[in-house]
Scaffold this motif. Sequence first.
Motif, PDB file in Angstrom:
ATOM      1  N   MET A   1       0.837  -1.185   0.000  1.00  0.00           N
ATOM      2  CA  MET A   1       0.000   0.000   0.000  1.00  0.00           C
ATOM      3  C   MET A   1       0.877   1.243   0.000  1.00  0.00           C
ATOM      4  O   MET A   1       1.847   1.328   0.766  1.00  0.00           O
ATOM      5  CB  MET A   1      -0.909   0.008   1.240  1.00  0.00           C
ATOM      6  CG  MET A   1      -1.893   1.143   1.278  1.00  0.00           C
ATOM      7  SD  MET A   1      -3.100   0.951   2.619  1.00  0.00           S
ATOM      8  CE  MET A   1      -2.032   1.038   4.060  1.00  0.00           C
ATOM      9  N   GLU A   2       0.556   2.190  -0.851  1.00  0.00           N
ATOM     10  CA  GLU A   2       1.329   3.425  -0.899  1.00  0.00           C
ATOM     11  C   GLU A   2       1.167   4.216   0.398  1.00  0.00           C
ATOM     12  O   GLU A   2       0.139   4.159   1.060  1.00  0.00           O
ATOM     13  CB  GLU A   2       0.880   4.284  -2.082  1.00  0.00           C
ATOM     14  CG  GLU A   2       1.157   3.670  -3.443  1.00  0.00           C
ATOM     15  CD  GLU A   2       0.741   4.588  -4.563  1.00  0.00           C
ATOM     16  OE1 GLU A   2       0.317   5.735  -4.272  1.00  0.00           O
ATOM     17  OE2 GLU A   2       0.827   4.164  -5.731  1.00  0.00           O
ATOM     18  N   ARG A   3       2.199   4.956   0.723  1.00  0.00           N
ATOM     19  CA  ARG A   3       2.160   5.786   1.921  1.00  0.00           C
ATOM     20  C   ARG A   3       1.107   6.884   1.749  1.00  0.00           C
ATOM     21  O   ARG A   3       1.160   7.652   0.773  1.00  0.00           O
ATOM     22  CB  ARG A   3       3.535   6.402   2.168  1.00  0.00           C
ATOM     23  CG  ARG A   3       3.587   7.417   3.313  1.00  0.00           C
ATOM     24  CD  ARG A   3       4.969   8.043   3.353  1.00  0.00           C
ATOM     25  NE  ARG A   3       5.005   9.214   4.216  1.00  0.00           N
ATOM     26  CZ  ARG A   3       5.296   9.182   5.512  1.00  0.00           C
ATOM     27  NH1 ARG A   3       5.581   8.023   6.088  1.00  0.00           N
ATOM     28  NH2 ARG A   3       5.314  10.285   6.239  1.00  0.00           N
ATOM     29  N   PRO A   4       0.129   6.988   2.657  1.00  0.00           N
ATOM     30  CA  PRO A   4      -0.900   8.031   2.509  1.00  0.00           C
ATOM     31  C   PRO A   4      -0.362   9.397   2.900  1.00  0.00           C
ATOM     32  O   PRO A   4       0.598   9.513   3.664  1.00  0.00           O
ATOM     33  CB  PRO A   4      -1.978   7.570   3.493  1.00  0.00           C
ATOM     34  CG  PRO A   4      -1.240   6.820   4.546  1.00  0.00           C
ATOM     35  CD  PRO A   4      -0.098   6.132   3.838  1.00  0.00           C
ATOM     36  N   ARG A   5      -1.006  10.420   2.379  1.00  0.00           N
ATOM     37  CA  ARG A   5      -0.616  11.780   2.772  1.00  0.00           C
ATOM     38  C   ARG A   5      -1.279  12.178   4.085  1.00  0.00           C
ATOM     39  O   ARG A   5      -0.810  13.069   4.792  1.00  0.00           O
ATOM     40  CB  ARG A   5      -0.965  12.793   1.685  1.00  0.00           C
ATOM     41  CG  ARG A   5      -2.441  13.139   1.568  1.00  0.00           C
ATOM     42  CD  ARG A   5      -2.650  14.418   0.800  1.00  0.00           C
ATOM     43  NE  ARG A   5      -4.039  14.811   0.739  1.00  0.00           N
ATOM     44  CZ  ARG A   5      -4.661  15.525   1.683  1.00  0.00           C
ATOM     45  NH1 ARG A   5      -4.002  15.902   2.758  1.00  0.00           N
ATOM     46  NH2 ARG A   5      -5.936  15.847   1.554  1.00  0.00           N
ATOM     47  N   ALA A   6      -2.399  11.495   4.414  1.00  0.00           N
ATOM     48  CA  ALA A   6      -3.112  11.735   5.673  1.00  0.00           C
ATOM     49  C   ALA A   6      -3.977  10.509   5.941  1.00  0.00           C
ATOM     50  O   ALA A   6      -4.213   9.686   5.060  1.00  0.00           O
ATOM     51  CB  ALA A   6      -3.970  12.997   5.600  1.00  0.00           C
ATOM     52  N   ILE A   7      -4.440  10.396   7.185  1.00  0.00           N
ATOM     53  CA  ILE A   7      -5.247   9.252   7.605  1.00  0.00           C
ATOM     54  C   ILE A   7      -6.494   9.751   8.316  1.00  0.00           C
ATOM     55  O   ILE A   7      -6.414  10.604   9.202  1.00  0.00           O
ATOM     56  CB  ILE A   7      -4.454   8.333   8.557  1.00  0.00           C
ATOM     57  CG1 ILE A   7      -3.195   7.796   7.860  1.00  0.00           C
ATOM     58  CG2 ILE A   7      -5.326   7.177   9.047  1.00  0.00           C
ATOM     59  CD1 ILE A   7      -2.227   7.116   8.804  1.00  0.00           C
ATOM     60  N   VAL A   8      -7.642   9.231   7.906  1.00  0.00           N
ATOM     61  CA  VAL A   8      -8.890   9.434   8.644  1.00  0.00           C
ATOM     62  C   VAL A   8      -9.198   8.115   9.347  1.00  0.00           C
ATOM     63  O   VAL A   8      -9.422   7.103   8.691  1.00  0.00           O
ATOM     64  CB  VAL A   8     -10.055   9.828   7.716  1.00  0.00           C
ATOM     65  CG1 VAL A   8     -11.341   9.980   8.527  1.00  0.00           C
ATOM     66  CG2 VAL A   8      -9.734  11.111   6.979  1.00  0.00           C
ATOM     67  N   CYS A   9      -9.190   8.120  10.672  1.00  0.00           N
ATOM     68  CA  CYS A   9      -9.389   6.888  11.436  1.00  0.00           C
ATOM     69  C   CYS A   9     -10.729   6.933  12.148  1.00  0.00           C
ATOM     70  O   CYS A   9     -10.974   7.814  12.978  1.00  0.00           O
ATOM     71  CB  CYS A   9      -8.270   6.690  12.451  1.00  0.00           C
ATOM     72  SG  CYS A   9      -8.389   5.127  13.339  1.00  0.00           S
ATOM     73  N   ILE A  10     -11.592   5.989  11.819  1.00  0.00           N
ATOM     74  CA  ILE A  10     -12.892   5.864  12.474  1.00  0.00           C
ATOM     75  C   ILE A  10     -12.724   4.886  13.628  1.00  0.00           C
ATOM     76  O   ILE A  10     -12.435   3.709  13.420  1.00  0.00           O
ATOM     77  CB  ILE A  10     -13.971   5.351  11.496  1.00  0.00           C
ATOM     78  CG1 ILE A  10     -14.084   6.286  10.306  1.00  0.00           C
ATOM     79  CG2 ILE A  10     -15.307   5.191  12.190  1.00  0.00           C
ATOM     80  CD1 ILE A  10     -13.155   5.924   9.150  1.00  0.00           C
TER      81      ILE A  10
END
Length: 224
Positions: A1-10
Motif C-alpha cells: 500500500m502506498e504511503r498516505p498523505r493523511a489518515i482518517v481513522c474511524i
Amino acid sequence: MERPRAIVCISAHWTTRVPAVISTPWPELIYDFGGFPDELYRMTYPAPGDPILAERITLLLENQGIDAGLDKTRGFDHGVWVPLKLMYPEADIPVVELAVQPHLGPAHHAAIGAALSHLREEGVLILASGSATHNLRDFFGRAVGSPPLEYAREFDDWLSEAVAANDRESLLGYMKKGPHAPNNHPTPEHFLPLFVAMGAGDNGRVLHRAFTYGVISMAAFAWE
C-alpha cells in the motif's frame, strides 16, 4: 500500500450523537483502558492532526445531508494510536479521528464512508478501527491462544465470506443475517467502523484472519 498523505481513522472508542471530527493540531493520547502494564501508559504517538482536513470532512458530510461537527479538544484514543503505532511507527503522517454513532446503525455509517470516498483519490487512507467480534463477557479467564469459540468462529467465517463476495445487503443486515450476531456484538460500536470503510470503497477482500483469547477476531479487510 502506498504511503498516505493523511489518515482518517474511524474509532469504535469514540461515540457521539452526530458525526464528530477531531480538529486539534497536535492531539494528545488518551489511555482509555485499565489494568495493563505501566509500559503501555508510557507509550507515545505524537502524530500531528490536520484541522484543514477535519473541516473538509464536515463539509463533505454536510453536503450529503449528514450533520457533523468539530471537536477542538479531544485526543486520540487507543482505537487510533495502537494500530497506527504498528502501521506507521514514525508518527509523521497527519491523522484525523472520526467518531461513530451506535444509535444510527450500519446504513448511516456506510453513507459516511460514501461521502468521504473522494478523499481516497487524494491519497487519504480511510482506516476503520474496531473488531470483527467483540464479546468481552467471554474474554476474561481465557488464554491468549485459546481456540475460537464456536459462535465467534461461525460469525467470523460468515463475515469473511460476505466481504469477499461484496454482499453488502447481508453485511448491512448483519444483526439478522450474521450467525450469532447479538452474541458477537452485544453492543454495535466495535462493528460500525467496518461500514465506513465499506462505504468508501468498492470490492472487499480479506487481508488477515486470526483469533486471540478464543473470542476476539483479529480479521482485517480492505475495500478497493
